[in-house]
Scaffold this active site. Structure first.
Site, PDB file in Angstrom:
ATOM      1  N   LYS A  33      27.900  -7.009 -53.113  1.00 22.28           N
ATOM      2  CA  LYS A  33      27.159  -8.238 -52.800  1.00 22.28           C
ATOM      3  C   LYS A  33      26.898  -9.029 -54.080  1.00 22.28           C
ATOM      4  O   LYS A  33      27.104  -8.517 -55.186  1.00 22.28           O
ATOM      5  CB  LYS A  33      25.850  -7.862 -52.110  1.00 22.28           C
ATOM      6  N   ARG A 124      11.711  -3.235 -45.098  1.00 23.44           N
ATOM      7  CA  ARG A 124      12.458  -4.431 -45.474  1.00 23.44           C
ATOM      8  C   ARG A 124      13.250  -4.787 -44.232  1.00 23.44           C
ATOM      9  O   ARG A 124      12.673  -5.218 -43.250  1.00 23.44           O
ATOM     10  CB  ARG A 124      13.313  -4.144 -46.715  1.00 23.44           C
ATOM     11  N   TYR A 240      11.821 -22.064 -80.975  1.00 27.03           N
ATOM     12  CA  TYR A 240      10.793 -22.795 -80.228  1.00 27.03           C
ATOM     13  C   TYR A 240       9.454 -22.072 -80.283  1.00 27.03           C
ATOM     14  O   TYR A 240       9.390 -20.839 -80.221  1.00 27.03           O
ATOM     15  CB  TYR A 240      11.202 -22.905 -78.763  1.00 27.03           C
ATOM     16  N   MET A 288      18.252 -22.181 -74.639  1.00 28.33           N
ATOM     17  CA  MET A 288      19.228 -22.332 -73.557  1.00 28.33           C
ATOM     18  C   MET A 288      20.631 -21.887 -73.990  1.00 28.33           C
ATOM     19  O   MET A 288      21.343 -21.215 -73.243  1.00 28.33           O
ATOM     20  CB  MET A 288      19.290 -23.796 -73.095  1.00 28.33           C
TER      21      MET A 288
HETATM   22  C1  LIG Z   1      22.233  -3.328 -52.600  1.00 28.84           C
HETATM   23  C2  LIG Z   1      22.302  -2.278 -51.579  1.00 28.84           C
HETATM   24  C3  LIG Z   1      23.016  -1.095 -51.843  1.00 28.84           C
HETATM   25  C4  LIG Z   1      23.552  -0.752 -53.206  1.00 28.84           C
HETATM   26  O1  LIG Z   1      22.463  -0.371 -54.015  1.00 28.84           O
HETATM   27  P1  LIG Z   1      22.611   0.123 -55.528  1.00 28.84           P
HETATM   28  O2  LIG Z   1      21.243   0.538 -55.883  1.00 28.84           O
HETATM   29  O3  LIG Z   1      23.065  -1.062 -56.309  1.00 28.84           O
HETATM   30  O4  LIG Z   1      23.582   1.227 -55.555  1.00 28.84           O
HETATM   31  C5  LIG Z   1      23.162  -0.197 -50.809  1.00 28.84           C
HETATM   32  N1  LIG Z   1      22.619  -0.431 -49.590  1.00 28.84           N
HETATM   33  C6  LIG Z   1      21.900  -1.543 -49.316  1.00 28.84           C
HETATM   34  C7  LIG Z   1      21.322  -1.723 -47.966  1.00 28.84           C
HETATM   35  C8  LIG Z   1      21.701  -2.494 -50.299  1.00 28.84           C
HETATM   36  O5  LIG Z   1      20.970  -3.574 -50.031  1.00 28.84           O
END
Ligand SMILES: *Cc1c(COP(=O)(O)O)cnc(C)c1O
Length: 346
Positions: A33, A124, A240, A288
């Site tokens: 993802k 979640r 800065y 930046m």
């Molecule tokens: C992002 C995610 C993963 C992968 O998690 P990692 O900690 O990056 O290995 C697996 N399952 C779900 C549902 C996720 O949201």
């Protein structure tokens, strides 16, 4: 001259995949993802396919479509963690995506092949156990999954609690493959592996407990060139807000990478980069387009010389800790500005 370069080592990705699959001992379905944790979903997924991965997880519908474009007629199973969101059915179907259903509403809206996400305590996404019972006789369930809230802390009591609930949940769906663990969950042992694991961050080099793991290879290397070397006399300030004051005379180098490239502003004051065989402190605030590092005593500090901001010498997790965050956030904040190059074939 290349001033900032992100190198993505697909051979290192392949080694991490083989390692994680060996640890888990079951099907290992990469989570790619957020554009492959910022490193390019298509190239990383294609290489993982070559290494034997056949199922992949993404978050968004668009990410699934993007992967399907890369895979063409390869028979990859692409799970979409957002599930069957309102109005998405036509596109899910067209790209042959498998939504991970999170609610009874989603289950009612989608009749095709699906995974079920069951909440086992994270609160979640996911169906409650009671809701899952109502889907027992649904056709086309390809995977039953849940997600661990505290896997990065191996001795956390949540892990065992979620494991027990997940066993109850999967028992509702005899014969359907089950999946609970991501990168950290794999390290909890084979009780947590079930039929499929879903690692993301550790494929890309992030350790399972938010610290570096020497058994994983660095996949991302971010380097930036020195634009200028300057002498800073004791008492002068840098950057800065004049947030850093030199206590002694310093030689500093200005590097061509800043927060627009993914060097988080919070890398000041604890952050460092790797240059000429040593860690060198980041001095003053991150701008930046630039950061300033201490190169006092280094004969190699010349315009054009490259410093490593993350990579094999400066592990992702160390850079993340110094910036008060995680490898996940560092990777996904890498911008498209640095020149990208790949090592190894996709
Ligand atoms: C992002 C995610 C993963 C992968 O998690 P990692 O900690 O990056 O290995 C697996 N399952 C779900 C549902 C996720 O949201």
């Amino acid at each position: 001259m290349t001033v900032a370069r992100l190198t993505i080592d697909l051979d290192a990705l392949a080694r991490n995949y083989a390692f994680l699959r060996g640890e888990a001992g079951v099907e290992t379905a990469p989570a790619v993802k957020a554009d492959g944790y910022g490193l390019g979903a298509q190239d990383t997924a294609l290489r993982l396919w070559r290494e034997g991965a056949r199922s992949f997880h993404v978050a968004r519908l668009e990410e699934g479509e993007f992967l399907r474009d890369a895979f063409g007629d390869r028979d990859a199973t692409l799970y979409v963690l957002d599930g069957a969101t309102p109005g998405s059915a036509t596109r899910l179907e067209a790209a042959r995506l498998v939504p991970v259903l999170n609610s009874l509403e989603q289950a009612a809206a989608w009749t095709g092949p699906a995974a079920l996400h069951i909440d086992t305590g994270m609160n979640r996404l996911g169906l409650s156990l009671d809701e899952a019972v109502r889907l027992r006789d649904r056709a086309g369930i390809r995977l039953v999954m849940s997600h661990l809230a505290c896997a990065a802390q191996a001795d956390h009591t949540m892990n065992g609690r979620q494991l027990a609930r997940f066993r109850q949940a999967r028992a509702l769906f005899p014969g359907v493959p089950a999946s609970l663990a991501g990168s950290s969950g794999i390290r909890l042992g084979r009780d947590y592996a079930f039929d499929q694991v879903r690692p993301g961050v550790s494929l890309f080099g992030g350790g399972p407990n938010e610290g570096p793991d020497p058994r994983l290879s660095a996949v991302a290397t971010l380097e930036a060139a020195i634009l200028q070397v300057r002498q800073v006399p004791a008492g002068d300030t840098i950057g800065y807000g004049a947030a850093f004051t030199a206590e002694t005379d310093l030689t500093v180098a200005v590097l061509a990478a800043g927060y627009a490239d993914g060097v988080l502003r919070s890398a000041h004051p604890a952050g460092a980069v790797w240059f000429d065989g040593a860690r060198r402190a980041i001095l003053g605030r991150v701008s930046m387009d630039t950061i300033v590092i201490d190169v006092t005593g280094s004969a190699a500090a010349k315009p054009g010389a490259m410093a490593e901001i993350i990579g094999p010498n400066l592990p992702l997790d160390d850079a993340a800790t110094a910036a008060g965050t995680t490898a996940y956030e560092l990777l996904t904040r890498l911008s498209g500005r640095a020149e990208r190059r790949f090592i190894g074939a996709a």
